[in-house]
Design a protein around this motif. Structure first.
Motif, PDB file in Angstrom:
ATOM      1  N   SER A 196       0.836  -1.198   0.000  1.00 30.44           N
ATOM      2  CA  SER A 196       0.000   0.000   0.000  1.00 30.44           C
ATOM      3  C   SER A 196       0.871   1.248   0.000  1.00 30.44           C
ATOM      4  CB  SER A 196      -0.900   0.007   1.240  1.00 30.44           C
ATOM      5  OG  SER A 196      -1.586   1.234   1.362  1.00 30.44           O
ATOM      6  N   LEU A 197       0.385   2.302  -0.647  1.00 26.21           N
ATOM      7  CA  LEU A 197       1.111   3.574  -0.632  1.00 26.21           C
ATOM      8  C   LEU A 197       1.171   4.154   0.775  1.00 26.21           C
ATOM      9  CD1 LEU A 197      -0.239   5.258  -3.903  1.00 26.21           C
ATOM     10  CD2 LEU A 197       2.014   4.214  -3.526  1.00 26.21           C
ATOM     11  N   VAL A 198       0.170   3.817   1.565  1.00 32.61           N
ATOM     12  CA  VAL A 198       0.167   4.215   2.982  1.00 32.61           C
ATOM     13  C   VAL A 198       0.440   2.946   3.794  1.00 32.61           C
ATOM     14  CG1 VAL A 198      -1.133   5.262   4.862  1.00 32.61           C
ATOM     15  CG2 VAL A 198      -1.528   6.017   2.493  1.00 32.61           C
ATOM     16  N   PRO A 199       1.711   2.696   4.129  1.00 28.86           N
ATOM     17  CA  PRO A 199       2.068   1.431   4.778  1.00 28.86           C
ATOM     18  C   PRO A 199       1.426   1.267   6.140  1.00 28.86           C
ATOM     19  CG  PRO A 199       3.907   2.969   4.854  1.00 28.86           C
ATOM     20  CD  PRO A 199       2.866   3.583   3.963  1.00 28.86           C
ATOM     21  N   ARG A 200       1.000   0.047   6.415  1.00 29.32           N
ATOM     22  CA  ARG A 200       0.416  -0.278   7.711  1.00 29.32           C
ATOM     23  C   ARG A 200       0.928  -1.644   8.157  1.00 29.32           C
ATOM     24  NH1 ARG A 200      -5.833   0.267   6.247  1.00 29.32           N
ATOM     25  NH2 ARG A 200      -4.990  -0.846   4.442  1.00 29.32           N
ATOM     26  N   GLY A 201       0.848  -1.892   9.442  1.00 27.86           N
ATOM     27  CA  GLY A 201       1.188  -3.201   9.984  1.00 27.86           C
ATOM     28  C   GLY A 201       2.608  -3.623   9.688  1.00 27.86           C
ATOM     29  N   LEU A 202       2.764  -4.854   9.179  1.00 25.02           N
ATOM     30  CA  LEU A 202       4.085  -5.409   8.896  1.00 25.02           C
ATOM     31  C   LEU A 202       4.816  -4.613   7.820  1.00 25.02           C
ATOM     32  CD1 LEU A 202       3.474  -9.284   8.966  1.00 25.02           C
ATOM     33  CD2 LEU A 202       4.880  -7.950  10.545  1.00 25.02           C
ATOM     34  N   GLN A 203       4.080  -4.149   6.817  1.00 25.51           N
ATOM     35  CA  GLN A 203       4.719  -3.355   5.771  1.00 25.51           C
ATOM     36  C   GLN A 203       5.352  -2.100   6.358  1.00 25.51           C
ATOM     37  OE1 GLN A 203       2.167  -2.020   2.554  1.00 25.51           O
ATOM     38  NE2 GLN A 203       3.712  -0.569   1.834  1.00 25.51           N
ATOM     39  N   ASN A 204       4.640  -1.441   7.238  1.00 26.79           N
ATOM     40  CA  ASN A 204       5.154  -0.232   7.867  1.00 26.79           C
ATOM     41  C   ASN A 204       6.386  -0.537   8.716  1.00 26.79           C
ATOM     42  OD1 ASN A 204       5.017   2.579   8.609  1.00 26.79           O
ATOM     43  ND2 ASN A 204       4.288   1.912  10.607  1.00 26.79           N
ATOM     44  N   PHE A 205       6.345  -1.646   9.451  1.00 26.56           N
ATOM     45  CA  PHE A 205       7.469  -2.033  10.311  1.00 26.56           C
ATOM     46  C   PHE A 205       8.718  -2.305   9.479  1.00 26.56           C
ATOM     47  CE2 PHE A 205       9.948  -5.552  12.135  1.00 26.56           C
ATOM     48  CZ  PHE A 205      10.401  -4.945  13.292  1.00 26.56           C
ATOM     49  N   PHE A 206       8.575  -3.104   8.419  1.00 24.64           N
ATOM     50  CA  PHE A 206       9.735  -3.449   7.603  1.00 24.64           C
ATOM     51  C   PHE A 206      10.252  -2.244   6.819  1.00 24.64           C
ATOM     52  CE2 PHE A 206       8.438  -7.892   8.254  1.00 24.64           C
ATOM     53  CZ  PHE A 206       9.680  -8.449   8.529  1.00 24.64           C
ATOM     54  N   GLU A 207       9.364  -1.381   6.370  1.00 24.71           N
ATOM     55  CA  GLU A 207       9.824  -0.182   5.667  1.00 24.71           C
ATOM     56  C   GLU A 207      10.623   0.715   6.606  1.00 24.71           C
ATOM     57  OE1 GLU A 207       7.014   2.061   3.475  1.00 24.71           O
ATOM     58  OE2 GLU A 207       6.397   0.374   2.209  1.00 24.71           O
ATOM     59  N   MET A 208      10.204   0.772   7.867  1.00 25.51           N
ATOM     60  CA  MET A 208      10.926   1.578   8.840  1.00 25.51           C
ATOM     61  C   MET A 208      12.315   0.992   9.105  1.00 25.51           C
ATOM     62  SD  MET A 208       9.809   2.510  12.743  1.00 25.51           S
ATOM     63  CE  MET A 208       9.878   0.768  13.237  1.00 25.51           C
TER      64      MET A 208
END
Length: 234
Positions: free
Chosen positions: A55-67
């Motif tokens: 997602s263009l607005v990362p959430r959950g696991l995507q947000n964690f790994f992107e960070m």
């Protein structure tokens, strides 16, 4: 409690249950290899879940790994420049794998592969070969000047010193990680025997921090060795 003194290792027991044992009843596959495979499978599953719905607005696991990945990439580029992006995927993989192995060993029924010298030594050998590969790839035969010193007449003295120094890097990488994680396991074992709940629960949080630091130290030293291989010999 986790570690080499753990009375029951669940994955090893599962392997024994399906009959993969030798004449003495020991698992045919070394424990550190079994748990390396286990944690690799976990990482593959988690990464698949994180990237299943980008997602263009990362959430959950995507947000964690992107960070995590973004922070590591910024650190590498800040220290190595744009050339650091060429080796970043390998460095990030090492960090995430080591961190997962370190933390995984804290869970009851598991053992940390990084508490085994064979695991840490193999990663150290890989790092050694990897940064030498990049040195020769970038500089060609001129990379040998990293070992001979600034003046040719010093080469007979500098070459053996530099070779020993580079091999010492492998020893340092492997023993530092192995010693810290194995020592962590031994301390947890002793504390569990003395005061099972009162002493071990607070120490878990301290060791979690130590596990992150050890993974980062291995990552950072590997990056510095690569940085040296990328630079011109002085």
């Amino acid at each position: 409690m986790a570690g080499g003194l753990h009375p029951i290792f669940l994955v090893e027991e599962a392997v024994k249950a399906i009959g993969l044992v030798d004449a003495h009843g020991h698992s045919l596959i070394p424990g550190n290899v079994l748990y390396s495979w286990t944690f690799m499978i976990i990482l593959i599953l988690v990464s698949t879940m994180a990237t299943k719905k980008i997602s263009l607005v990362p959430r959950g696991l995507q947000n964690f790994f992107e960070m995590v990945i973004g922070g590591l990439e910024d650190f590498v580029v800040a220290n190595m420049g744009e050339d650091g992006r060429k080796v970043f995927p390998v460095l990030a993989t090492l960090f995430i794998y080591i961190l997962t192995c370190n933390l995984g060993g804290l869970f009851p029924g598991n053992d940390a592969p990084t508490a085994n010298i064979n695991t840490t030594a193999s990663m150290a050998v890989f790092v050694f070969v990897y940064y030498q590969y990049w040195g020769f790839k970038i500089h060609g035969t001129h990379y040998i000047h990293h070992f001979t010193g600034p003046m040719i007449w010093m080469a007979p003295l500098m070459f053996p010193i530099e070779v020993i120094g580079h091999f010492a890097r492998m020893l340092s990488l492997s023993l530092r990680l192995f010693g810290n994680i194995r020592g962590e396991d031994i301390v947890l074992a002793l504390l569990f025997m003395l005061a099972p709940i009162v002493s071990t629960v607070p120490m878990y949080f301290l060791f979690m921090l130590a596990d992150v630091i050890q993974a980062f130290v291995f990552f950072m030293l590997s990056m510095l060795y690569l940085k040296g291989a990328f630079e011109e010999a002085h």
